[in-house]
Write an enzyme that holds these catalytic residues in place. Structure first.
Site, short mmCIF file in Angstrom:
data_model
loop_
_atom_site.label_atom_id
_atom_site.label_comp_id
_atom_site.label_asym_id
_atom_site.label_seq_id
_atom_site.Cartn_x
_atom_site.Cartn_y
_atom_site.Cartn_z
N ASN A 161 2.93 -9.51 9.61
CA ASN A 161 1.62 -8.78 9.23
C ASN A 161 0.89 -8.97 10.61
OD1 ASN A 161 -0.79 -8.42 7.86
ND2 ASN A 161 0.05 -9.30 5.96
N ARG A 162 -0.37 -9.09 10.61
CA ARG A 162 -1.43 -8.87 11.78
C ARG A 162 -1.66 -9.96 12.58
NH1 ARG A 162 -2.06 -5.47 7.44
NH2 ARG A 162 -1.98 -3.35 7.86
N HIS A 192 10.46 -6.18 4.44
CA HIS A 192 9.54 -5.13 4.09
C HIS A 192 9.88 -4.10 3.09
CE1 HIS A 192 5.88 -2.41 4.94
NE2 HIS A 192 5.44 -3.50 5.47
N ASP A 197 -3.70 -3.85 0.04
CA ASP A 197 -3.06 -4.24 1.33
C ASP A 197 -3.57 -5.63 1.89
OD1 ASP A 197 -1.20 -3.93 3.51
OD2 ASP A 197 -2.35 -2.53 4.49
N GLU A 243 5.73 -8.84 0.14
CA GLU A 243 6.14 -9.55 1.36
C GLU A 243 5.61 -10.90 1.12
OE1 GLU A 243 4.83 -7.00 4.70
OE2 GLU A 243 4.15 -5.75 2.98
N HIS A 264 3.60 -6.87 12.65
CA HIS A 264 4.89 -6.90 12.33
C HIS A 264 5.74 -7.30 13.52
CE1 HIS A 264 4.06 -6.48 8.15
NE2 HIS A 264 4.03 -5.53 8.23
N GLN A 288 1.91 -10.66 0.49
CA GLN A 288 1.17 -9.59 0.84
C GLN A 288 1.62 -8.49 -0.29
OE1 GLN A 288 -1.10 -9.47 3.35
NE2 GLN A 288 -1.75 -7.20 3.48
N TYR A 348 10.27 -1.46 0.21
CA TYR A 348 9.31 -0.86 -0.93
C TYR A 348 10.24 -0.87 -2.38
CZ TYR A 348 6.43 0.55 3.18
OH TYR A 348 5.59 0.85 4.00
#
Length: 373
Positions: free
Chosen positions: A89-90, A190, A262, A330, A115, A302, A192
């Site tokens: 993440n950030r 990550h 998000d 996540e 990430h 997340q 999908y």
């Protein structure tokens, strides 16, 4: 996606091309007696495929968006199925401090680091080996001191194990890391997912439950504001199963900030706790009743509704991947926890072993008990 036709349970590698730098990439196929299959790439420690036989058997239902070749993974920026790190993440401004010393993570021209930086673990080729006696593969990566600005040498290990369970199959992901200097660590996958099958259309009609009474509001750069806000009365309330698209297009300021979902949910059972085993924290139910369960020991989840997928990427079967065609769940430390101490200690120190486990369990219609609902 076509896989080898062998019906033998276990793990087996095959060549999967080379990186632009000439490093060979392997694809490891994991199989179970029921016919469940997963494909893991040494590039990025990537989950390329997870398929289940389905209630009618047959060739299998693909649940994970995978890309067709190495070039597609190298060109993309959406982290399809990748193991991300050192820190998922950030990180605000790409800056953080450990023991009073500031460190900077490259942002690739963006406002914040994402990430693990512009050349994080998703861009590396991991060493891979079979785990004897199981449908499992172990991947290892050594990240040197100063890698993407992070202090200390980090040794990371990820083990993917595919097994049959009553009513379906599950993929267990075990993470391990050690370091020779204090450094923040948060690894995640990550992938999908589309529980109705990749290429079947939007996930908006699928129903999601998240066992979390709080979530993290974000600013315009998607950095948490520091508030642990209640989900009650907001589009973020998934404490009971709700259609993902039910409030996706409302004018709530947080939905607008993320152009959808998000955000990180603060998990009731794991935030501030250290469960010995992963616990059930989320479920996605598809139109036909198939369920994807998420179990973890991490404090945050997340949920990303695929808001920035534009259709310019095609999956391994040629489908363009568009907004809300798939979702990510996540498991991780809370975003920007390196700069927000109230989110928990995320620094791994010499002599410690950082461990985490996440399970993605797929159950066919009618196989799910009401426990925990």
């Amino acid at each position: 996606m076509t896989s080898p036709t062998s019906t033998t349970s276990g793990a087996a590698p095959e060549p999967f091309g080379s990186t632009s730098g000439g490093t060979g990439v392997e694809r490891w196929w994991l199989r179970t007696p029921s016919g469940a299959r997963a494909a893991v790439l040494s590039l990025g420690g990537t989950l390329q495929s997870l398929s289940v036989p389905g209630t009618a058997g047959g060739t299998g239902v693909e649940l994970v968006v995978g890309l067709p070749d190495v070039a597609a993974y190298e060109a993309g920026g959406d982290f399809f199925g990748a193991t991300v790190g050192r820190f998922a993440n950030r990180i605000a401004g790409g800056r953080f401090s450990v023991d009073g010393v500031e460190h900077r993570v490259p942002t690739g021209g963006a406002q914040h680091a994402l990430h693990g930086g512009e050349s994080g673990f998703d861009r590396r080729v991991w060493e891979a080996e079979e785990v004897p006696g199981a449908a499992a593969v172990r991947l290892r990566l050594t990240s040197p001191d100063g890698d993407m600005g992070f202090p200390g040498q980090l040794r990371a290990e990820v083990v993917y194990t595919l097994t049959d369970v009553e009513g379906g199959a599950q993929l267990r992901i075990d993470y391990l890391a050690t370091a020779d200097a204090p450094t923040p660590v948060s690894l995640t996958n990550h992938a999908y997912f589309n529980v109705d099958g990749v290429g079947s259309g939007t996930v908006e009609q699928q129903r999601l439950r998240i066992a979390a009474a709080r979530y993290l509001p974000v600013d315009a750069g998607l950095i948490p504001t520091g508030e642990l806000a209640p989900v009650a009365g907001t589009p973020f309330d998934f404490t009971a199963p709700r259609r993902i698209g039910e409030r996706l297009r409302e004018g709530h300021p947080q939905v607008l900030a993320g152009q959808g979902y998000d955000h990180c949910w603060v998990l009731d059972a794991t935030f501030g706790a250290e469960p010995a085993e992963p616990v059930l924290v989320a479920e996605v139910t598809g139109a036909g009743g198939r369920v994807l369960q998420v179990l973890t020991d991490r404090p945050g989840l997340q949920f990303y509704s695929g808001n920035f997928l534009t259709g310019t990427t095609t999956d391994a079967d040629g489908h363009p991947v568009r907004q809300t065609d798939a979702l990510c769940l996540e498991t991780q430390a809370l975003p920007d926890a390196v700069n927000q101490p109230a989110f928990g200690d995320v620094v791994l120190r010499p002599g410690q072993r950082w461990r985490s486990t996440t399970v993605y369990r797929v159950l066919e219609a009618g196989a799910l008990s009401p426990v925990g609902r």
